[in-house]
Motif scaffolding. Structure first.
Motif, PDB file in Angstrom:
ATOM      1  N   ILE A  47       0.320 -10.497 -20.566  1.00  0.00           N
ATOM      2  CA  ILE A  47       0.470  -9.044 -19.761  1.00  0.00           C
ATOM      3  C   ILE A  47      -0.204  -7.594 -20.495  1.00  0.00           C
ATOM      4  O   ILE A  47      -0.729  -6.842 -19.335  1.00  0.00           O
ATOM      5  CB  ILE A  47       2.084  -8.678 -19.601  1.00  0.00           C
ATOM      6  N   GLN A  48      -0.496  -8.306 -21.385  1.00  0.00           N
ATOM      7  CA  GLN A  48      -0.559  -6.753 -22.158  1.00  0.00           C
ATOM      8  C   GLN A  48      -2.706  -6.501 -21.339  1.00  0.00           C
ATOM      9  O   GLN A  48      -2.813  -5.425 -21.019  1.00  0.00           O
ATOM     10  CB  GLN A  48      -0.743  -6.807 -23.468  1.00  0.00           C
ATOM     11  N   ALA A  49      -3.217  -7.455 -21.279  1.00  0.00           N
ATOM     12  CA  ALA A  49      -4.759  -7.577 -21.039  1.00  0.00           C
ATOM     13  C   ALA A  49      -4.517  -6.987 -19.036  1.00  0.00           C
ATOM     14  O   ALA A  49      -5.248  -6.922 -18.276  1.00  0.00           O
ATOM     15  CB  ALA A  49      -5.146  -8.794 -20.260  1.00  0.00           C
ATOM     16  N   GLY A  50      -2.733  -6.680 -18.827  1.00  0.00           N
ATOM     17  CA  GLY A  50      -2.958  -6.848 -17.095  1.00  0.00           C
ATOM     18  C   GLY A  50      -2.784  -7.391 -16.214  1.00  0.00           C
ATOM     19  O   GLY A  50      -3.586  -7.282 -14.722  1.00  0.00           O
ATOM     20  N   VAL A  51      -3.043  -8.877 -16.342  1.00  0.00           N
ATOM     21  CA  VAL A  51      -2.817  -9.666 -15.449  1.00  0.00           C
ATOM     22  C   VAL A  51      -1.679  -9.731 -14.248  1.00  0.00           C
ATOM     23  O   VAL A  51      -0.126  -8.405 -14.705  1.00  0.00           O
ATOM     24  CB  VAL A  51      -2.356 -11.403 -15.672  1.00  0.00           C
ATOM     25  N   ASP A  52      -1.648 -10.252 -12.935  1.00  0.00           N
ATOM     26  CA  ASP A  52      -1.115  -9.866 -12.091  1.00  0.00           C
ATOM     27  C   ASP A  52       0.034 -10.788 -11.969  1.00  0.00           C
ATOM     28  O   ASP A  52       1.387 -10.697 -11.722  1.00  0.00           O
ATOM     29  CB  ASP A  52      -1.727  -9.795 -10.836  1.00  0.00           C
ATOM     30  N   GLY A  53       0.095 -11.772 -12.582  1.00  0.00           N
ATOM     31  CA  GLY A  53       1.229 -13.485 -12.327  1.00  0.00           C
ATOM     32  C   GLY A  53       0.629 -14.083 -13.980  1.00  0.00           C
ATOM     33  O   GLY A  53      -0.367 -13.753 -14.854  1.00  0.00           O
ATOM     34  N   ILE A  54       1.566 -14.736 -14.134  1.00  0.00           N
ATOM     35  CA  ILE A  54       1.554 -15.630 -15.215  1.00  0.00           C
ATOM     36  C   ILE A  54       2.007 -16.890 -14.590  1.00  0.00           C
ATOM     37  O   ILE A  54       2.624 -17.338 -14.025  1.00  0.00           O
ATOM     38  CB  ILE A  54       2.471 -15.539 -16.292  1.00  0.00           C
ATOM     39  N   ILE A  55       1.560 -18.065 -14.934  1.00  0.00           N
ATOM     40  CA  ILE A  55       0.998 -19.624 -14.738  1.00  0.00           C
ATOM     41  C   ILE A  55       1.328 -20.183 -15.980  1.00  0.00           C
ATOM     42  O   ILE A  55       1.220 -20.088 -17.330  1.00  0.00           O
ATOM     43  CB  ILE A  55      -0.268 -20.201 -13.979  1.00  0.00           C
ATOM     44  N   ILE A  56       2.543 -20.956 -16.011  1.00  0.00           N
ATOM     45  CA  ILE A  56       3.394 -21.652 -16.876  1.00  0.00           C
ATOM     46  C   ILE A  56       2.873 -22.582 -17.149  1.00  0.00           C
ATOM     47  O   ILE A  56       3.202 -23.506 -16.472  1.00  0.00           O
ATOM     48  CB  ILE A  56       5.201 -21.097 -17.381  1.00  0.00           C
ATOM     49  N   VAL A  57       1.925 -23.992 -18.177  1.00  0.00           N
ATOM     50  CA  VAL A  57       1.963 -24.012 -17.934  1.00  0.00           C
ATOM     51  C   VAL A  57       3.212 -25.870 -19.439  1.00  0.00           C
ATOM     52  O   VAL A  57       2.603 -25.233 -20.549  1.00  0.00           O
ATOM     53  CB  VAL A  57       0.653 -25.108 -18.091  1.00  0.00           C
ATOM     54  N   THR A  58       4.087 -26.469 -18.517  1.00  0.00           N
ATOM     55  CA  THR A  58       5.163 -26.658 -19.174  1.00  0.00           C
ATOM     56  C   THR A  58       4.377 -28.344 -20.030  1.00  0.00           C
ATOM     57  O   THR A  58       3.702 -29.114 -19.643  1.00  0.00           O
ATOM     58  CB  THR A  58       5.973 -26.511 -18.890  1.00  0.00           C
ATOM     59  N   ALA A  59       5.486 -28.830 -20.702  1.00  0.00           N
ATOM     60  CA  ALA A  59       5.200 -30.170 -21.163  1.00  0.00           C
ATOM     61  C   ALA A  59       5.358 -31.052 -19.576  1.00  0.00           C
ATOM     62  O   ALA A  59       5.426 -30.771 -19.400  1.00  0.00           O
ATOM     63  CB  ALA A  59       6.599 -30.818 -21.934  1.00  0.00           C
ATOM     64  N   GLY A  60       4.111 -32.193 -19.385  1.00  0.00           N
ATOM     65  CA  GLY A  60       4.337 -33.059 -18.473  1.00  0.00           C
ATOM     66  C   GLY A  60       3.571 -32.171 -17.877  1.00  0.00           C
ATOM     67  O   GLY A  60       3.118 -33.357 -16.239  1.00  0.00           O
ATOM     68  N   ALA A  61       3.005 -31.665 -17.992  1.00  0.00           N
ATOM     69  CA  ALA A  61       1.695 -31.187 -16.975  1.00  0.00           C
ATOM     70  C   ALA A  61       0.330 -31.761 -17.277  1.00  0.00           C
ATOM     71  O   ALA A  61       0.415 -32.303 -18.133  1.00  0.00           O
ATOM     72  CB  ALA A  61       1.122 -29.683 -16.782  1.00  0.00           C
ATOM     73  N   GLY A  62      -0.499 -32.178 -16.154  1.00  0.00           N
ATOM     74  CA  GLY A  62      -1.154 -33.132 -15.464  1.00  0.00           C
ATOM     75  C   GLY A  62      -2.377 -32.031 -16.450  1.00  0.00           C
ATOM     76  O   GLY A  62      -2.751 -30.804 -16.688  1.00  0.00           O
ATOM     77  N   GLY A  63      -3.817 -32.084 -17.294  1.00  0.00           N
ATOM     78  CA  GLY A  63      -4.909 -31.746 -17.436  1.00  0.00           C
ATOM     79  C   GLY A  63      -4.205 -31.089 -18.454  1.00  0.00           C
ATOM     80  O   GLY A  63      -3.528 -31.378 -19.256  1.00  0.00           O
ATOM     81  N   HIS A  64      -4.747 -30.239 -19.178  1.00  0.00           N
ATOM     82  CA  HIS A  64      -5.007 -29.492 -20.302  1.00  0.00           C
ATOM     83  C   HIS A  64      -3.123 -29.265 -20.659  1.00  0.00           C
ATOM     84  O   HIS A  64      -2.953 -27.630 -19.653  1.00  0.00           O
ATOM     85  CB  HIS A  64      -5.275 -28.405 -20.973  1.00  0.00           C
ATOM     86  N   ALA A  65      -2.238 -29.298 -20.830  1.00  0.00           N
ATOM     87  CA  ALA A  65      -0.342 -29.110 -20.597  1.00  0.00           C
ATOM     88  C   ALA A  65      -0.471 -28.471 -21.965  1.00  0.00           C
ATOM     89  O   ALA A  65      -0.572 -28.628 -23.265  1.00  0.00           O
ATOM     90  CB  ALA A  65       0.145 -30.598 -20.674  1.00  0.00           C
ATOM     91  N   GLY A  66       1.277 -27.864 -22.034  1.00  0.00           N
ATOM     92  CA  GLY A  66       1.596 -26.992 -22.969  1.00  0.00           C
ATOM     93  C   GLY A  66       2.288 -28.541 -23.243  1.00  0.00           C
ATOM     94  O   GLY A  66       3.248 -29.613 -23.063  1.00  0.00           O
ATOM     95  N   GLU A  67       3.465 -28.225 -24.778  1.00  0.00           N
ATOM     96  CA  GLU A  67       4.331 -29.030 -25.753  1.00  0.00           C
ATOM     97  C   GLU A  67       5.680 -28.415 -25.003  1.00  0.00           C
ATOM     98  O   GLU A  67       6.882 -28.654 -25.185  1.00  0.00           O
ATOM     99  CB  GLU A  67       4.490 -28.740 -26.645  1.00  0.00           C
ATOM    100  N   ILE A  68       6.179 -27.281 -24.244  1.00  0.00           N
ATOM    101  CA  ILE A  68       7.488 -26.865 -24.141  1.00  0.00           C
ATOM    102  C   ILE A  68       8.335 -26.884 -22.818  1.00  0.00           C
ATOM    103  O   ILE A  68       7.688 -27.350 -21.694  1.00  0.00           O
ATOM    104  CB  ILE A  68       7.531 -25.346 -24.502  1.00  0.00           C
ATOM    105  N   ASN A  69       9.879 -27.563 -22.882  1.00  0.00           N
ATOM    106  CA  ASN A  69      10.375 -27.874 -22.273  1.00  0.00           C
ATOM    107  C   ASN A  69      10.544 -26.608 -21.390  1.00  0.00           C
ATOM    108  O   ASN A  69      10.709 -25.042 -21.712  1.00  0.00           O
ATOM    109  CB  ASN A  69      11.786 -28.140 -22.420  1.00  0.00           C
ATOM    110  N   PRO A  70       9.845 -27.185 -20.210  1.00  0.00           N
ATOM    111  CA  PRO A  70       9.860 -25.490 -18.091  1.00  0.00           C
ATOM    112  C   PRO A  70      11.610 -24.874 -18.413  1.00  0.00           C
ATOM    113  O   PRO A  70      10.807 -23.634 -18.486  1.00  0.00           O
ATOM    114  CB  PRO A  70       9.773 -25.804 -17.363  1.00  0.00           C
ATOM    115  N   PHE A  71      12.576 -25.366 -18.943  1.00  0.00           N
ATOM    116  CA  PHE A  71      14.054 -24.903 -18.664  1.00  0.00           C
ATOM    117  C   PHE A  71      13.649 -23.834 -19.778  1.00  0.00           C
ATOM    118  O   PHE A  71      14.255 -23.052 -19.716  1.00  0.00           O
ATOM    119  CB  PHE A  71      15.342 -25.380 -19.191  1.00  0.00           C
ATOM    120  N   ALA A  72      13.130 -24.284 -21.181  1.00  0.00           N
ATOM    121  CA  ALA A  72      13.237 -22.964 -22.501  1.00  0.00           C
ATOM    122  C   ALA A  72      12.046 -21.847 -21.665  1.00  0.00           C
ATOM    123  O   ALA A  72      12.620 -20.820 -21.720  1.00  0.00           O
ATOM    124  CB  ALA A  72      13.172 -24.061 -23.712  1.00  0.00           C
TER     125      ALA A  72
END
Length: 320
Positions: free
Chosen positions: A141-166
């Motif tokens: 956001i500080q870099a000025g992006v227009d949108g955020i994509i949240i990659v959460t636990a269970g995603a394919g590819g390079h996935a995150g580890e945090i529950n999407p609800f949280a």
């Protein structure tokens, strides 16, 4: 929650067909866009800058022609994914091609998107950045992006580890702009659930691999149809960043992970990578994939599921 003007009246569903390494091609992108789903691909998938130039010309030409003959649409915009990690030696050259074509929508990942944001905004394009944590979102956001994509636990590819609800609720505490959610969204019910949770878009990848338009080996698609969540492994062995892979594909390649020399550092210079050709990625949504479908049929199914979910009445404790 907000849908940028770029997408207004151009979507049949609030869905982005995620950029998938060695999977997303012009055929898949164009088919998604023609069906009102944002189509995207990683710049890496075009093995040279000349091919990237050709792909972008093809995508724009075919979509322009389709819009001219189908003025009532909807026809979604397309996107290119740029990996902005310092290890990506192609970034500068790929950016030049993206600039030449003034791509309307750019997805950045794995690094600081500031320079890409400044450049893309010069021609009025949008930049969404994918993140796996709230602190990453704040930096984007500080870099000025227009949108955020949240990659959460269970995603394919390079996935995150945090529950999407949280994670969605955490990021919504400081960001009211466009938000896309990735992580095992596999059907129209999931798309609606993402909206209720606070996302504007669903970011779906794995489900679109099991389409006729995805130009991957037939065995890959069959493996997706047959797979359960237990058939996945979440590992940073291949790129230094944790990713979900189909265990049967690793076994098929004759690789014993216990004897495999893992990356000791993050290396996302995937331009000549062969690992992803043999080790196939997927997210937790595999359990819901039962058939390989044409894109048109899949989108129709997603729309029907979405409408059904929207019509589901909210809980009421009122006595009858």
């Amino acid at each position: 929650m907000a849908i940028p003007a770029l997408f207004k009246n151009k979507l049949s569903l609030p869905v982005i067909c995620a950029p998938m390494f060695l999977v997303s091609s012009p055929k898949l992108v164009i088919s998604a866009c023609k069906n009102g789903i944002v189509g995207s691909f990683p710049s890496f998938n075009a093995r040279t800058q000349d091919l990237l130039d050709t792909w972008l010309s093809q995508i724009r030409s075919e979509l322009d022609e389709h819009i001219a003959t189908n003025p009532e649409g909807p026809v979604a915009p397309f996107a290119v994914n740029l990996v902005v990690h310092p290890s990506n030696t192609r970034l500068s050259s790929d950016r030049a091609v993206v600039k030449k074509h003034q791509v309307p929508f750019v997805i950045t990942s794995q690094g600081n998107p500031a320079e890409v944001v400044e450049e893309v905004h010069q021609w009025g394009g949008l930049v969404f950045h994918d993140v796996i944590r709230a602190d990453h979102a704040k930096k984007a956001i500080q870099a000025g992006v227009d949108g955020i994509i949240i990659v959460t636990a269970g995603a394919g590819g390079h996935a995150g580890e945090i529950n999407p609800f949280a994670l969605v609720r955490e990021i919504r505490e400081f960001w009211n702009g466009p938000l896309a959610l990735a992580g095992a969204i596999n059907d129209g019910m999931g798309v609606r659930a993402a909206e209720v949770l606070g996302a504007d878009f669903s970011y779906m990848g794995t489900r679109f691999i099991a389409t006729e338009e995805a130009e991957v080996e037939g065995d890959y698609k069959t493996m997706l149809v047959d797979a359960q969540v237990s058939d996945l492994i979440y590992t940073d062995t291949f790129t230094g960043v944790k990713c979900n892979f189909l265990k049967p594909s690793i076994a098929r390649a004759g690789v014993d992970l216990t004897k495999f020399t893992a990356k000791t550092h993050v290396d996302l210079d995937l331009g000549e990578s062969n690992a992803w050709k043999d080790f196939w990625s997927a997210g937790h949504g595999v359990a819901g994939i039962k058939h390989v479908l044409p894109m048109t049929e899949l989108v129709a199914q997603l729309k029907e599921e979405y409408r059904s979910a929207v019509a589901t009445p909210a809980f009421s404790s009122a006595s009858k």
